[in-house]
Structures are given as structure tokens and as C-alpha cells.
Design an enzyme around this catalytic site. Structure first.
Site, PDB file in Angstrom:
ATOM      1  N   ARG B  52      40.917  42.382   9.467  1.00  0.00           N
ATOM      2  CA  ARG B  52      42.366  42.324  10.096  1.00  0.00           C
ATOM      3  C   ARG B  52      43.378  41.451   9.830  1.00  0.00           C
ATOM      4  NH1 ARG B  52      39.032  45.128  13.013  1.00  0.00           N
ATOM      5  NH2 ARG B  52      37.875  43.421  13.124  1.00  0.00           N
ATOM      6  N   THR B  53      43.096  39.957  10.345  1.00  0.00           N
ATOM      7  CA  THR B  53      44.199  38.839   9.769  1.00  0.00           C
ATOM      8  C   THR B  53      44.370  39.228   8.601  1.00  0.00           C
ATOM      9  OG1 THR B  53      42.690  38.573  11.029  1.00  0.00           O
ATOM     10  CG2 THR B  53      44.743  37.136  10.258  1.00  0.00           C
ATOM     11  N   LYS B  81      33.375  23.112  -5.047  1.00  0.00           N
ATOM     12  CA  LYS B  81      32.984  21.956  -5.006  1.00  0.00           C
ATOM     13  C   LYS B  81      33.650  20.595  -4.552  1.00  0.00           C
ATOM     14  CE  LYS B  81      34.825  24.619  -9.401  1.00  0.00           C
ATOM     15  NZ  LYS B  81      35.976  24.824  -9.682  1.00  0.00           N
ATOM     16  N   ARG B 102      42.944  31.235   7.152  1.00  0.00           N
ATOM     17  CA  ARG B 102      42.135  30.806   8.495  1.00  0.00           C
ATOM     18  C   ARG B 102      40.925  29.591   7.592  1.00  0.00           C
ATOM     19  NH1 ARG B 102      39.843  36.175  10.474  1.00  0.00           N
ATOM     20  NH2 ARG B 102      41.314  35.258  12.202  1.00  0.00           N
ATOM     21  N   HIS B 130      44.989  30.869  17.127  1.00  0.00           N
ATOM     22  CA  HIS B 130      45.180  31.709  16.103  1.00  0.00           C
ATOM     23  C   HIS B 130      47.344  32.881  16.689  1.00  0.00           C
ATOM     24  CE1 HIS B 130      44.765  34.978  13.672  1.00  0.00           C
ATOM     25  NE2 HIS B 130      43.411  35.518  14.788  1.00  0.00           N
TER      26      HIS B 130
END
Lengths: 141, 306
Positions: B52-53, B81, B102, B130
Site C-alpha cells: 500500500r504505502t 553491498k 521505508r 509511520h
């Protein structure tokens, strides 16, 4: 017990009894070449007992470290054997690279090169929070 | 330094109200905004999976006439890496006008904001914050109730690791006359710091309980959350707690007729699918609102007025 007075240097006075070793460690005084006297459990009319640290060389002192450990400390600057300045420390609003966050989920745990930043969130309780993850760190050691 | 959204408290109540007003206008007049971000690029840096986000950010930018770039897992970035978050974000800020990120580690967006030259939006950092979900929740409450004050809201489920809960509690604590009911297993109670900072310091009333059914009749809003497997170090604890609360039509019989049920999604089984047909289920409308509020946020952080 007599400790010689110093000619040029710093005397940290009114340290809460028992905290002088914390200050020794956090100010990295072990790295100095000069004489450093740690005087513990000195009688004090005001505090009952106190610790004192005498540093026999002029040096820059990190006031944030002192304020974080004990905001009642006074810093006496000595020049030519005379007290030329007396400074009081305060509880710092921000600590940078003095303490580390203990939250294993914090980004500073996996990227230790980041500055460890803590912000004062509760002046009464002396609570600091990690600027990254908000985890609290009580002032007490 | 660019303006960022790392924590919902970075926005004042007035700014949140402005964002909600913009989102409402976008819903009413979408064509007015369709070219607002022409030639602007949004980078979505998702070091952790999301449906969703990420898609709502991308959809939001595309609906504003902008374009998107980015990655959807840490394994497809230079993080694999050993690159630091700061270096990754510094690099991307050379290409994009705004970044939504995120990350599984708490505080990673704050670290990113120290080096980025473009606005950073926290799209979720571990169990911490959030804020754009919070904006989505606030827009949904506003659309469902017509106001952001004077109601009783129950938070149910994982209140310890539920970052959406922490942010929404902080945000709502700044509005008037809101009563909080905290429903969770003892092990998953709202963290002490959230209660102290958001509620106790402001003298805001709250109750804590483990029993959803006993408090459901008093709620105007019920905010359900999932017990998140990825937040547990111990699988046994997760299995023991995951089915603590399951909302069913039977449990809703004693609820108010105008209750609004919110959920940040994804759900596992904490809301029975049978509840979806109940008009009080607002969580699919909530998903849609997420796109509109993110459109409003992108415009604000880019300083674009329509």
C-alpha cells in the site's frame, strides 16, 4: 589530607560523591600527561560529601559531559595559582557522541559511524531520548 | 535544509488541517491537480516490503503528473553491498526532487534527513513511526466523522510495535476532548514513552484493558492492528499472541451504529472477512484516502501551490 594547589589548570568542584570516576572516564583524563588528583568523599557543609578533581594543566572541558553527569558541578579556572573564573554547568539540551543508544533496532546500532544524538525530553527526570528512535536513556549511570 | 516529514509532530495541527483540506479538494477536483508536479521526480526507497504505502506514493505522484523511480527491497539496492543509508540517500537526492523511504531500522529516515538535499518522507521506520499512515488515518477519521475532536477511540492489538498506533496517538493527543482506550495483551501494551509524552504530560484520559468486548460499546472509532511477525525476535511469542483479538460481526453487535472501524492493513485474521460488508468498516475507504493525503503532502513539501 593535603593535595598541593595547582598553578595553571582546572578544579572541578561540587561533584556528587562517587561520580568523580565517571567524569575521569568521560573526559578521558587518563589520556593526560599532567597530574590529575581525584579526591573522593571530601566533607562539605552544603553537600555532606563531595568529590573534587584537580587537573594540573589548562584544557578545554566538555561542559555537556559534565552537565549530563552532574549539573551541580562548578568549574574553577586557575591561572598563576589564582582563581580567575568560576563556571557553572547546566543540563545540556543535546548530547552528541557522549552516550550510545542501546536499542538494537535503532539505526545507530547497525551504522555505528552515525553521530549518537540524544535530546533532553524531561528536565525534571533528566531523561534523554535518542534523536533517531526515541529510546529513553535515564541520566543516572 | 529541505523540509522533511520524519515524525508526525514535525507538522503543526494547522499544517495537518491544511493537508486535510487540500486532500479534500483533490478528491473533489482531481483534474485541477493532474499536472501540478509535471517534470518532478519522486524516489521511493523501500528497504522493506510494502504494498500500500509504496504504491500509494507512486500513484499519488503519477496523479500529480510527476514521475517515479526507486527500489522495493534492500537486496536490489547498494545496501546489499554494505552501503550506508546516508550514502544511498545522498546519491538518490542527486536524481530525485523528493524521497519517500521505508527502512526496518528505527531512525533511518532521521539519519537520511541529515544528508539529503531534498525533502525526506518517512514511509515507516521499523516499529517506530509511520507519519503518512497517520495522515491517512486522520483524513479517514475526518471524512467518516466530520471532525478530529470529541470522540472515544479504541486501539486494539499490537500497541507495542505498532508504529501506526504510536504516531496516531501522538497526533490525536493535540486535538480536544479525545478519550483513548488501549486494548492489548499485557506483553504488547503501548510503550511507556508514548503514554508519557503524548498522554500523561497533557493530562489526557486513557484506559488500558485486555478485553475488547467489554469496551467496544463505548467506542466511536476502533483502530485494529495486526500482530507483526517481523517485529518479534522470538517466534514462540509471536505464535502465542497473534490471535489475541479477532473482530467478528458478533462482537460488533454491541458496538455503536456509527462506529468507524479502521485498520492500517495488511490484515491477517484480526478482522474477519465477514466484517468487510458492514458499513462501519472504513478500512478500504482508508486505503483510498492514503493516496489523496500523500498527494497533498508531496505538494506541500515541494512547495507547490495549486
Amino acid at each position: 589530607m593535603n593535595i598541593d594547589s595547582i598553578q595553571n589548570g582546572i578544579v572541578l568542584d561540587h561533584i556528587q560523591a562517587g561520580k568523580s570516576m565517571d567524569i575521569y572516564q568521560y573526559l578521558h583524563l587518563d589520556e593526560l600527561d599532567c597530574s590529575v588528583a581525584i579526591i573522593k568523599n571530601v566533607r562539605s557543609n552544603h553537600m555532606g560529601k563531595k568529590d573534587i578533581i584537580k587537573i594540573d594543566t589548562p584544557m578545554e572541558v566538555d561542559f555537556d559531559v559534565l552537565g549530563y553527569i552532574d549539573s551541580n558541578i562548578t568549574v574553577n579556572i586557575i591561572r598563576d595559582g589564582r582563581l580567575v573564573e568560576k563556571k557553572h554547568v547546566e543540563l545540556p539540551k543535546k548530547l552528541v557522541n557522549i552516550i550510545r543508544c542501546k536499542n538494537p533496532r535503532c539505526i545507530t546500532a547497525s551504522e555505528p559511524q552515525l553521530d549518537a544524538i540524544f535530546l533532553l525530553s524531561d528536565e525534571e527526570k533528566h531523561t534523554y531520548r535518542c534523536a533517531y528512535c526515541d529510546t529513553a536513556k535515564d541520566k543516572k549511570f | 535544509m529541505a523540509r522533511n516529514l520524519i515524525d508526525i509532530v514535525d507538522l503543526s495541527v494547522e499544517e495537518i488541517n491544511e493537508l486535510i483540506a487540500t486532500a479534500e479538494d483533490i478528491i473533489q477536483h482531481p483534474a485541477k491537480y493532474q499536472d501540478a508536479c509535471a517534470h518532478k521526480q519522486l524516489a521511493t526507497l523501500f528497504f522493506e516490503p510494502s504494498t500500500r504505502t509504496r504504491l500509494s506514493f507512486e500513484s499519488a505522484m503519477l496523479s500529480l503528473g510527476g514521475s517515479v523511480l526507486g527500489f522495493s527491497s534492500a537486496s536490489s539496492s547498494s545496501t546489499a553491498k554494505g552501503e550506508t543509508v546516508g550514502d544511498t540517500v545522498h546519491t538518490v537526492s542527486c536524481y530525485a526532487d523528493i524521497i519517500a523511504m521505508r527502512h526496518p531500522k528505527e531512525g533511518a529516515p532521521f539519519a537520511a534527513a541529515q544528508v539529503a538535499e531534498v525533502p525526506i518522507i518517512n514511509a515507516g521506520d521499523g516499529g517506530h513511526n509511520h507519519p503518512t499512515q497517520t495522515l491517512t488515518d486522520l483524513l479517514t477519521i475526518h471524512r467518516e466523522k466530520g471532525r478530529l475532536d470529541h470522540f472515544t477511540i479504541g486501539f486494539c492489538g499490537d500497541l507495542k510495535f505498532g508504529r501506526t498506533v504510536h504516531s496516531l496517538v501522538s497526533a490525536l493527543s493535540r486535538y480536544e476532548n479525545i478519550k483513548f482506550v488501549l486494548i492489548s495483551p499485557t506483553e504488547l501494551k503501548l510503550p511507556r514513552y508514548v503514554k508519557e509524552e503524548a498522554l500523561k504530560k497533557r493530562g489526557i484520559p486513557y484506559t488500558q484493558t485486555t478485553d475488547l468486548e467489554s469496551v467496544i460499546p463505548q467506542l466511536d472509532i476502533l483502530y485494529m492492528t495486526r500482530v507483526q511477525r517481523e517485529r518479534f525476535f522470538n517466534e514462540e511469542d509471536y505464535l502465542r499472541l497473534k490471535d489475541s483479538y479477532i473482530l467478528t460481526p458478533e462482537k460488533l453487535e454491541s458496538a455503536k451504529p456509527d462506529l468507524s472501524i479502521l485498520h492500517p492493513l495488511p490484515r491477517v485474521n484480526e478482522i474477519s472477512v465477514a466484517v468487510d460488508k458492514d458499513p462501519r468498516a472504513a478500512y478500504w475507504r482508508q486505503v483510498k484516502n492514503g493516496k489523496y493525503i500523500r498527494m497533498a503532502l508531496i505538494l506541500k513539501l515541494l512547495g507547490i501551490e495549486v
